[in-house]
Design an enzyme around this catalytic site. Structure first.
Site, short mmCIF file in Angstrom:
data_model
loop_
_atom_site.label_atom_id
_atom_site.label_comp_id
_atom_site.label_asym_id
_atom_site.label_seq_id
_atom_site.Cartn_x
_atom_site.Cartn_y
_atom_site.Cartn_z
N ASN A 48 0.82 -1.22 0.00
CA ASN A 48 0.00 0.00 0.00
C ASN A 48 0.85 1.27 0.00
O ASN A 48 0.37 2.34 0.34
CB ASN A 48 -0.91 0.01 1.22
CG ASN A 48 -1.83 -1.19 1.24
OD1 ASN A 48 -2.36 -1.59 0.21
ND2 ASN A 48 -2.00 -1.79 2.40
N HIS A 136 -13.93 -1.81 7.14
CA HIS A 136 -12.73 -2.52 7.58
C HIS A 136 -12.93 -3.24 8.93
O HIS A 136 -13.70 -2.78 9.78
CB HIS A 136 -11.60 -1.49 7.72
CG HIS A 136 -10.24 -2.07 7.87
ND1 HIS A 136 -9.59 -2.11 9.08
CD2 HIS A 136 -9.40 -2.62 6.96
CE1 HIS A 136 -8.39 -2.65 8.91
NE2 HIS A 136 -8.25 -2.96 7.63
N GLU A 180 -16.09 4.32 4.59
CA GLU A 180 -14.75 4.63 4.10
C GLU A 180 -14.87 5.47 2.85
O GLU A 180 -15.88 5.38 2.15
CB GLU A 180 -14.01 3.33 3.75
CG GLU A 180 -13.88 2.40 4.93
CD GLU A 180 -13.20 1.06 4.59
OE1 GLU A 180 -12.56 0.95 3.54
OE2 GLU A 180 -13.35 0.14 5.40
N SER A 184 -11.00 -0.68 0.74
CA SER A 184 -9.66 -1.26 0.67
C SER A 184 -9.55 -2.46 -0.26
O SER A 184 -8.48 -2.72 -0.79
CB SER A 184 -9.18 -1.64 2.07
OG SER A 184 -10.12 -2.46 2.71
N ASP A 209 -13.42 6.81 7.17
CA ASP A 209 -12.07 6.25 7.21
C ASP A 209 -11.41 6.54 5.86
O ASP A 209 -11.88 6.07 4.82
CB ASP A 209 -12.19 4.74 7.48
CG ASP A 209 -10.86 4.01 7.51
OD1 ASP A 209 -9.92 4.42 6.80
OD2 ASP A 209 -10.77 2.98 8.21
N HIS A 212 -7.13 4.72 2.58
CA HIS A 212 -6.58 4.55 1.23
C HIS A 212 -6.72 5.80 0.37
O HIS A 212 -6.28 5.81 -0.77
CB HIS A 212 -7.24 3.36 0.54
CG HIS A 212 -6.94 2.07 1.23
ND1 HIS A 212 -5.79 1.36 1.03
CD2 HIS A 212 -7.62 1.42 2.20
CE1 HIS A 212 -5.78 0.31 1.82
NE2 HIS A 212 -6.88 0.32 2.54
N LYS A 241 0.07 3.97 4.79
CA LYS A 241 -0.15 3.56 3.40
C LYS A 241 0.54 4.57 2.48
O LYS A 241 1.75 4.59 2.41
CB LYS A 241 -1.63 3.36 3.17
CG LYS A 241 -2.02 2.07 3.91
CD LYS A 241 -3.46 1.81 4.15
CE LYS A 241 -3.58 0.50 4.90
NZ LYS A 241 -4.85 0.33 5.56
C1 LIG Z 1 -5.25 -0.49 6.67
C2 LIG Z 1 -6.55 0.03 7.17
C3 LIG Z 1 -6.73 0.38 8.51
C4 LIG Z 1 -5.67 0.10 9.54
O1 LIG Z 1 -4.60 0.99 9.45
P1 LIG Z 1 -3.17 0.56 10.02
O2 LIG Z 1 -2.47 1.86 10.20
O3 LIG Z 1 -2.56 -0.33 9.02
O4 LIG Z 1 -3.42 -0.13 11.32
C5 LIG Z 1 -7.93 0.95 8.89
N1 LIG Z 1 -8.92 1.14 7.99
C6 LIG Z 1 -8.80 0.77 6.70
C7 LIG Z 1 -9.92 1.00 5.75
C8 LIG Z 1 -7.61 0.19 6.25
O5 LIG Z 1 -7.49 -0.21 4.98
#
Ligand SMILES: *Cc1c(COP(=O)(O)O)cnc(C)c1O
Length: 387
Positions: A48, A136, A180, A184, A209, A212, A241
């Site tokens: 990522n 997620h 989100e 993801s 969220d 990404h 990411k």
């Molecule tokens: C990767 C991800 C997380 C977690 O983030 P990290 O910093 O890797 O713990 C939370 N929400 C979504 C949508 C993700 O893809």
């Protein structure tokens, strides 16, 4: 031999019989969108690190400088002695970057979601929660910790969300929508402007969220919530990411941040992020707003890949971002294709249940600004040859 081992081995055997046992494999990020695995350099479509910042010299240098200047650890939790000037300065930078009043750094994105959601629900017990079906696992962890019931709407189906809002939770002290901005595993977008309208119309709070989207989408890589400034109550995103480092943020009103400092268990009872991690974030924030060329290149690569997959007769769902699923369907077929691609020099992980719904196993192809168009063409040729 632990007293638990017999139970653990039985549980592992059950996972194995379901064909879902997973193992760890060593991998090292290399320059130019490559990774090393099993002694071979592979073209990497599974990380990522969308902007190629994880190995950027400015990030690695500043991480080292800050560790040398301030130490390897932060000493304590934020509320004890763990808050440095760097934490506060970075939080102010993030708040400005996200056009919010205030921001708070968390150890990871998983921890942020798992800590913030139960804290929010504790402020208004009985809050009615409306979640996109595909959010997620970390949000589900937060909801499970809160013991909260949720009304799930069909993925990105905002008509369904509106119907649920019209029907449910009118008597609840508050209503909260969780979703989100970029999903993801599907690489599709939520309609953030319409979500903000719906939230206002139904007097619901909105939590988005941006794991990404941060760094990749929106003006200056500020994420899609930057398109509707001030209209999203809780914005969460990661530094792990596109920003190439580690950790996460939550941004919103000053009251939100003041409350989380007091009530989010995964903030209060954990050690503050250390200087090296903060240094990398600081360097990433210097670079990301100016990376429009990289963002445009990523978008071009995504279009090229989707066009190619369509030509091969492979569905890529609703993807319109740097995450492109190549839908295979049966789990074993997706796994076998991924394995053949790896032998041919391409890392494109198969994603299968329980991460995605049954029957939708896929290659999850994650693009990086460090890929070239020739890399995409090579992947497409390999998929064609090995299907
Ligand atoms: C990767 C991800 C997380 C977690 O983030 P990290 O910093 O890797 O713990 C939370 N929400 C979504 C949508 C993700 O893809």
């Amino acid at each position: 031999m632990s007293k638990l081992d017999s139970h653990l081995e039985a549980a592992l055997a059950r996972i194995g019989r379901a064909g879902q046992r997973r193992i760890l494999r060593t991998t090292a990020l290399l320059p130019r969108g490559r990774v090393e695995r099993g002694g071979a350099a592979l073209l990497d479509f599974s990380s990522n690190d969308y902007l190629g910042l994880a190995r950027h010299p400015l990030l690695t240098a500043r991480a080292g400088e800050w560790a040398a200047a301030y130490g390897a650890g932060s000493g304590a939790s934020r509320l004890v002695t763990g808050t440095s000037e760097a934490h506060l300065a970075l939080e102010a930078r993030i708040a400005a970057f996200k056009h919010c009043e205030a921001a708070l750094i968390f150890a990871s994105g998983w921890q942020a979601n798992a800590a913030v959601i139960p804290a929010l629900l504790a402020a208004a017990p009985g809050t009615a929660v409306f979640t996109d079906r595909l959010v997620h696992a970390s949000m589900h962890a937060g909801l499970a910790m809160a013991g909260s019931r949720q009304h799930r709407f069909r993925h990105n189906d905002l008509d369904h969300l509106e119907a649920l809002l019209a029907e449910k939770g009118a008597e609840a002290p508050a209503r909260l929508i969780l979703t989100e901005s970029v999903f993801s595993m599907d690489g599709d977008l939520a309609d953030v402007a319409r979500l903000a309208d719906i939230a206002e119309r139904h007097d619901a709070a909105l939590f988005i969220d941006e794991a990404h989207a941060t760094g990749v989408l929106g003006p200056g890589g500020r994420g899609l919530t930057a398109l509707v400034p001030g209209r999203v109550d809780v914005v969460m995103g990661t530094f792990s990411k596109a920003l190439g480092g580690f950790g996460a943020y939550v941004a919103g009103s000053q009251a939100l941040i003041d409350y989380l400092v007091n009530a989010a268990s995964g903030f209060v009872f954990t050690t503050a992020p250390p200087p090296a991690v903060l240094g990398a974030i600081d360097a990433a924030l210097d670079l990301v707003p100016q990376m429009d060329a990289e963002r445009a290149h990523l978008a071009t690569l995504g279009d090229r890949l989707r066009t190619g997959l369509t030509r091969l007769g492979l569905d890529h769902g609703e993807s319109s971002t740097q995450i492109v699923p190549a839908m295979i369907g049966p789990e074993d077929e997706a796994m076998a294709l991924s394995a053949r691609l790896e032998e041919a020099g391409f890392l494109a992980s198969a994603i299968r249940p329980p991460t995605v719904p049954p029957g939708t196993s896929r290659l999850r192809i994650a693009l990086r600004a460090t890929h070239s168009e020739a890399d995409i063409d090579a992947l497409l040729a390999a998929i064609e040859a090995h299907r």
